[in-house]
Motif scaffolding. Structure first.
Motif, PDB file in Angstrom:
ATOM      1  N   PHE A 142       7.882  12.723  85.329  1.00 18.75           N
ATOM      2  CA  PHE A 142       9.043  12.022  84.832  1.00 18.75           C
ATOM      3  C   PHE A 142      10.048  13.058  84.325  1.00 18.75           C
ATOM      4  CE2 PHE A 142       5.974  12.546  81.480  1.00 18.75           C
ATOM      5  CZ  PHE A 142       6.729  13.107  80.455  1.00 18.75           C
TER       6      PHE A 142
ATOM      7  N   PHE B 147       6.587  -0.164  88.058  1.00 17.20           N
ATOM      8  CA  PHE B 147       6.789  -0.064  86.606  1.00 17.20           C
ATOM      9  C   PHE B 147       6.689  -1.433  85.949  1.00 17.20           C
ATOM     10  CE2 PHE B 147       9.472   0.414  82.792  1.00 17.20           C
ATOM     11  CZ  PHE B 147       8.785   1.458  82.194  1.00 17.20           C
TER      12      PHE B 147
ATOM     13  N   ASN C  44      11.863   8.022  86.521  1.00 19.46           N
ATOM     14  CA  ASN C  44      10.481   7.803  86.970  1.00 19.46           C
ATOM     15  C   ASN C  44       9.486   7.753  85.806  1.00 19.46           C
ATOM     16  OD1 ASN C  44      11.439   7.785  89.568  1.00 19.46           O
ATOM     17  ND2 ASN C  44      10.831   9.871  90.002  1.00 19.46           N
TER      18      ASN C  44
ATOM     19  N   TYR D  66       8.778   2.768  92.881  1.00 18.29           N
ATOM     20  CA  TYR D  66       8.465   3.193  91.518  1.00 18.29           C
ATOM     21  C   TYR D  66       8.906   2.130  90.519  1.00 18.29           C
ATOM     22  CZ  TYR D  66       7.906   7.957  93.407  1.00 18.29           C
ATOM     23  OH  TYR D  66       7.514   9.066  94.104  1.00 18.29           O
ATOM     24  N   ALA D  67      10.092   1.569  90.773  1.00 18.71           N
ATOM     25  CA  ALA D  67      10.596   0.512  89.888  1.00 18.71           C
ATOM     26  C   ALA D  67       9.698  -0.713  89.967  1.00 18.71           C
ATOM     27  CB  ALA D  67      12.029   0.161  90.264  1.00 18.71           C
TER      28      ALA D  67
ATOM     29  N   PHE E  15      14.793   5.037  88.414  1.00 18.63           N
ATOM     30  CA  PHE E  15      13.787   5.388  89.402  1.00 18.63           C
ATOM     31  C   PHE E  15      14.432   5.974  90.644  1.00 18.63           C
ATOM     32  CE2 PHE E  15      12.628   1.710  86.924  1.00 18.63           C
ATOM     33  CZ  PHE E  15      11.421   2.083  86.384  1.00 18.63           C
ATOM     34  N   THR E  16      13.786   6.943  91.246  1.00 14.47           N
ATOM     35  CA  THR E  16      14.296   7.519  92.480  1.00 14.47           C
ATOM     36  C   THR E  16      13.961   6.638  93.675  1.00 14.47           C
ATOM     37  OG1 THR E  16      12.307   8.877  92.636  1.00 14.47           O
ATOM     38  CG2 THR E  16      14.263   9.899  91.695  1.00 14.47           C
TER      39      THR E  16
ATOM     40  N   SER F 274       5.750   7.465  86.525  1.00 13.80           N
ATOM     41  CA  SER F 274       5.188   8.492  87.392  1.00 13.80           C
ATOM     42  C   SER F 274       4.606   9.616  86.549  1.00 13.80           C
ATOM     43  CB  SER F 274       6.304   9.040  88.290  1.00 13.80           C
ATOM     44  OG  SER F 274       5.864  10.167  88.993  1.00 13.80           O
TER      45      SER F 274
ATOM     46  N   GLU G   6      13.249  14.676  93.372  1.00 17.53           N
ATOM     47  CA  GLU G   6      11.830  14.597  93.017  1.00 17.53           C
ATOM     48  C   GLU G   6      11.190  15.983  92.890  1.00 17.53           C
ATOM     49  OE1 GLU G   6      10.074  11.755  95.689  1.00 17.53           O
ATOM     50  OE2 GLU G   6      10.876  10.081  94.521  1.00 17.53           O
TER      51      GLU G   6
END
Length: 184
Positions: free
Chosen positions: A128, A94, A122, A90-91, A85-86, A125, A21
Motif C-alpha cells: 500500500f 476491499f 491499495n 482491489y476495490a 485503488f489502482t 494490498s 504498482e
C-alpha cells in the motif's frame, strides 16, 4: 477499421498502472509505504495525475447532480482515510457491499479537495502507499491543474494556429523527459 488511438491509450494506461504498482512496491520496501520520503515521489506524482484510479464512493441521488458522488470514509485505527485503488479488483476485494465508481482524475481531485485525512493507495494490498492530504493540496492537485489547463489550452491554440502556445501546452502535458527535450 481498427482504432489505434484507443488501443494506444489502453496500452499507456496499463503501463502507467504497472509503473504505479512497481513504485508502490519499492516505496513499501524502502520507506514502509510513505511516499513523501521516497526517491520515487516525483514520478509517482506524474503518473498519478494522468491515470484514472478507483475510489470507494457512494452516490446520493437526493442531492443535485454535481454533488451526488460522496466519498465513503473508512477508519483504520484512529485515522480516517480515503482508499484509492489502482485496479477495480482491489476495490472490489476491499469491500463487498456498496458501489465502486471509477472516477476520472479531475473528479477524483475535486472529491479530495475538501477532505482532511491521509490517502491510502491499495489499502487492502500487501503493498500500500500512504500519501498525506497536504501533498495532494500542494503538489499533486497543483500538478494536475497545470496539466488539465494545458490540455484545455492545447485545443484553443490549435484552433488559433498558435504553434508556440501548442508547444508550451505539449511540454506541460508531457511526462517523458525525452519528449520534453524534443519540444524544447
Amino acid at each position: 477499421m481498427l482504432d489505434f488511438t484507443k488501443n494506444t491509450e489502453d496500452v499507456c494506461y496499463k503501463n502507467n498502472i504497472e509503473e504505479i504498482e512497481n513504485i508502490i512496491d519499492c516505496v513499501k520496501k524502502e520507506n514502509n509505504g510513505y511516499l513523501t520520503e521516497s526517491k520515487y515521489f516525483g514520478r509517482f506524482v506524474e503518473l498519478f495525475c494522468e491515470t484514472s484510479l478507483y475510489l470507494r464512493a457512494i452516490m446520493d441521488n437526493s442531492k443535485p447532480k454535481n454533488e451526488r458522488f460522496q466519498v465513503y470514509m473508512f477508519k483504520a485505527g484512529s485515522n480516517e482515510f480515503t482508499p484509492v485503488f489502482t485496479r477495480k479488483s482491489y476495490a472490489d476485494n476491499f469491500t463487498k457491499h456498496g458501489d465502486v465508481f471509477e472516477l476520472d482524475t479531475k473528479r477524483f481531485m475535486v472529491a479530495l479537495r475538501n477532505l482532511d485525512e491521509n490517502i491510502i493507495v491499495n489499502p487492502n494490498s500487501e503493498n500500500f502507499l500512504i500519501i498525506p492530504k497536504d501533498v495532494f493540496k500542494k503538489i499533486i492537485f497543483e500538478t494536475f491543474v497545470k496539466k488539465y489547463n494545458a490540455k484545455e489550452n492545447l485545443e484553443k491554440s490549435k484552433d488559433n494556429n498558435d504553434e508556440l502556445a501548442s508547444l508550451v501546452c505539449k511540454y506541460n502535458i508531457s511526462t517523458s523527459q525525452i519528449e520534453k527535450m524534443q519540444l524544447i
